[in-house]
Design a protein around this motif. Structure first.
Motif, PDB file in Angstrom:
ATOM      1  N   LEU A  24       0.831  -1.482   0.156  1.00  0.00           N
ATOM      2  CA  LEU A  24      -0.179  -0.061   0.061  1.00  0.00           C
ATOM      3  C   LEU A  24       0.823   0.782   0.014  1.00  0.00           C
ATOM      4  O   LEU A  24       1.697   1.065   0.616  1.00  0.00           O
ATOM      5  N   GLY A  25       0.759   1.863  -0.902  1.00  0.00           N
ATOM      6  CA  GLY A  25       1.493   3.014  -1.014  1.00  0.00           C
ATOM      7  C   GLY A  25       0.927   4.269  -1.064  1.00  0.00           C
ATOM      8  O   GLY A  25      -0.002   4.091  -0.812  1.00  0.00           O
ATOM      9  N   ARG A  26       1.837   5.249  -0.772  1.00  0.00           N
ATOM     10  CA  ARG A  26       0.826   6.274  -0.242  1.00  0.00           C
ATOM     11  C   ARG A  26      -0.052   7.231  -1.894  1.00  0.00           C
ATOM     12  O   ARG A  26      -1.091   7.428  -1.341  1.00  0.00           O
ATOM     13  N   GLY A  27       0.115   7.009  -3.403  1.00  0.00           N
ATOM     14  CA  GLY A  27      -0.441   6.715  -4.370  1.00  0.00           C
ATOM     15  C   GLY A  27      -1.754   6.668  -4.066  1.00  0.00           C
ATOM     16  O   GLY A  27      -2.833   6.979  -4.359  1.00  0.00           O
ATOM     17  N   GLY A  28      -2.003   4.932  -3.342  1.00  0.00           N
ATOM     18  CA  GLY A  28      -3.591   4.702  -3.731  1.00  0.00           C
ATOM     19  C   GLY A  28      -4.165   4.438  -2.612  1.00  0.00           C
ATOM     20  O   GLY A  28      -5.379   5.293  -3.326  1.00  0.00           O
ATOM     21  N   VAL A  29      -3.461   5.030  -1.865  1.00  0.00           N
ATOM     22  CA  VAL A  29      -3.726   5.850  -0.679  1.00  0.00           C
ATOM     23  C   VAL A  29      -4.617   7.481  -0.551  1.00  0.00           C
ATOM     24  O   VAL A  29      -5.838   8.097  -1.014  1.00  0.00           O
ATOM     25  N   LEU A  30      -3.978   8.178  -1.870  1.00  0.00           N
ATOM     26  CA  LEU A  30      -4.278   9.971  -2.119  1.00  0.00           C
ATOM     27  C   LEU A  30      -5.109   8.832  -3.310  1.00  0.00           C
ATOM     28  O   LEU A  30      -5.960  10.263  -3.052  1.00  0.00           O
ATOM     29  N   GLY A  31      -5.061   8.156  -4.266  1.00  0.00           N
ATOM     30  CA  GLY A  31      -6.194   8.010  -4.993  1.00  0.00           C
ATOM     31  C   GLY A  31      -7.544   7.728  -5.208  1.00  0.00           C
ATOM     32  O   GLY A  31      -8.510   8.611  -5.297  1.00  0.00           O
ATOM     33  N   CYS A  32      -7.361   7.145  -3.746  1.00  0.00           N
ATOM     34  CA  CYS A  32      -8.735   6.503  -2.660  1.00  0.00           C
ATOM     35  C   CYS A  32      -9.598   7.439  -2.348  1.00  0.00           C
ATOM     36  O   CYS A  32     -10.726   8.504  -2.654  1.00  0.00           O
ATOM     37  N   VAL A  33      -8.070   8.844  -1.585  1.00  0.00           N
ATOM     38  CA  VAL A  33      -9.420   9.488  -0.929  1.00  0.00           C
ATOM     39  C   VAL A  33      -9.895  10.456  -1.612  1.00  0.00           C
ATOM     40  O   VAL A  33     -10.835  11.745  -1.423  1.00  0.00           O
ATOM     41  N   ARG A  34      -9.054  11.285  -3.353  1.00  0.00           N
ATOM     42  CA  ARG A  34      -9.243  12.225  -3.584  1.00  0.00           C
ATOM     43  C   ARG A  34     -10.181  11.329  -4.354  1.00  0.00           C
ATOM     44  O   ARG A  34     -11.390  12.090  -4.432  1.00  0.00           O
ATOM     45  N   GLU A  35     -10.444  10.797  -4.778  1.00  0.00           N
ATOM     46  CA  GLU A  35     -12.209   9.987  -5.163  1.00  0.00           C
ATOM     47  C   GLU A  35     -13.264  10.009  -4.924  1.00  0.00           C
ATOM     48  O   GLU A  35     -14.117  10.749  -5.144  1.00  0.00           O
ATOM     49  N   GLY A  36     -13.043  10.033  -2.845  1.00  0.00           N
ATOM     50  CA  GLY A  36     -13.812   9.364  -2.353  1.00  0.00           C
ATOM     51  C   GLY A  36     -14.615  11.628  -2.199  1.00  0.00           C
ATOM     52  O   GLY A  36     -15.618  11.358  -1.888  1.00  0.00           O
ATOM     53  N   ALA A  37     -13.533  12.126  -2.406  1.00  0.00           N
ATOM     54  CA  ALA A  37     -13.491  14.011  -1.772  1.00  0.00           C
ATOM     55  C   ALA A  37     -14.667  13.715  -3.084  1.00  0.00           C
ATOM     56  O   ALA A  37     -15.737  14.643  -3.126  1.00  0.00           O
ATOM     57  N   GLN A  38     -14.029  13.051  -4.105  1.00  0.00           N
ATOM     58  CA  GLN A  38     -15.041  14.438  -5.567  1.00  0.00           C
ATOM     59  C   GLN A  38     -16.004  13.905  -5.676  1.00  0.00           C
ATOM     60  O   GLN A  38     -16.900  14.414  -5.819  1.00  0.00           O
ATOM     61  N   PHE A  39     -16.336  11.930  -4.974  1.00  0.00           N
ATOM     62  CA  PHE A  39     -17.940  11.655  -5.740  1.00  0.00           C
ATOM     63  C   PHE A  39     -18.162  12.161  -4.426  1.00  0.00           C
ATOM     64  O   PHE A  39     -19.069  12.653  -4.644  1.00  0.00           O
ATOM     65  N   GLY A  40     -17.970  12.490  -3.142  1.00  0.00           N
ATOM     66  CA  GLY A  40     -18.485  13.791  -2.319  1.00  0.00           C
ATOM     67  C   GLY A  40     -19.347  14.601  -2.378  1.00  0.00           C
ATOM     68  O   GLY A  40     -20.780  15.176  -1.972  1.00  0.00           O
ATOM     69  N   ALA A  41     -18.198  15.273  -3.043  1.00  0.00           N
ATOM     70  CA  ALA A  41     -18.411  16.647  -3.638  1.00  0.00           C
ATOM     71  C   ALA A  41     -19.541  17.010  -4.534  1.00  0.00           C
ATOM     72  O   ALA A  41     -20.724  17.902  -4.489  1.00  0.00           O
ATOM     73  N   TRP A  42     -19.298  16.205  -5.374  1.00  0.00           N
ATOM     74  CA  TRP A  42     -20.718  15.762  -7.022  1.00  0.00           C
ATOM     75  C   TRP A  42     -21.564  15.390  -6.134  1.00  0.00           C
ATOM     76  O   TRP A  42     -23.290  16.433  -6.167  1.00  0.00           O
ATOM     77  N   LEU A  43     -22.049  15.180  -4.998  1.00  0.00           N
ATOM     78  CA  LEU A  43     -23.165  14.262  -4.483  1.00  0.00           C
ATOM     79  C   LEU A  43     -23.978  15.439  -3.600  1.00  0.00           C
ATOM     80  O   LEU A  43     -25.137  15.523  -3.763  1.00  0.00           O
TER      81      LEU A  43
END
Length: 177
Positions: free
Chosen positions: A135-154
């Protein structure tokens, strides 16, 4: 009902501007996050278009997928244009000029963007390896960004739908009679 009456009903109901209530600070912040994320997405797609590859930076598509998109730059440029268009849709939901767009059109565009972003979030989370040793920083950062983006659009989509719904006069209750 005559054809002229149907045309008038169509113009009054479907083509009327939304005239939403003003968005609050939280909704405006969510719209800013949605716009920023879509512009980052568009920049990433432009970068991949310049390189002539499909996929995302750091995650190019496999060779079999690359072969399906012969002019990869053109496909990526189209994706970048969709990202900019989605950013404009999010911006239109909280700005004054967006009130000129018919409610049904903007609601449909917001809902479509929300569905497409949820599919992208599922793909990003699905390709992330959650093993502790890998588990690298990129994977965690990608998941957090996608979650934040989905939450913002919701937030943007639900808020726009609630702020622009037509007000119906409620019938008087029988309590005072």
């Amino acid at each position: 009902m005559t054809l002229d009456m149907c045309g008038g009903l169509f113009r009054r109901k479907l083509l009327r501007p939304a005239r939403p209530m003003p968005a609050g600070l939280f909704v405006r912040l969510a719209a800013c996050v949605a716009v920023a994320e879509m512009l980052v997405y568009a920049a990433q797609k432009v970068y991949m278009a310049v390189r002539g590859e499909t996929g995302m930076p750091g995650h190019p598509a496999p060779a079999a997928v690359q072969a399906q998109f012969a002019p990869a730059g053109l496909a990526q440029a189209g994706n970048a244009a969709l990202g900019v268009l989605a950013a404009l849709v999010a911006l239109a939901s909280v700005t004054r000029w967006g009130a000129r767009i018919p409610r049904w059109a903007l609601c449909c565009a917001l809902a479509l963007a929300l569905v497409m972003l949820s599919l992208g979030a599922v793909a990003t989370i699905g390709r992330t390896d959650f093993a502790w040793d890998r588990l690298g920083r990129g994977g965690v950062l990608g998941c957090v960004r996608e979650g934040a983006q989905f939450g913002a659009w919701l937030v943007v989509t639900v808020s726009y739908g609630l702020r622009t719904r037509p007000h119906r006069d409620r019938p008087a209750t029988g309590a005072g009679r």
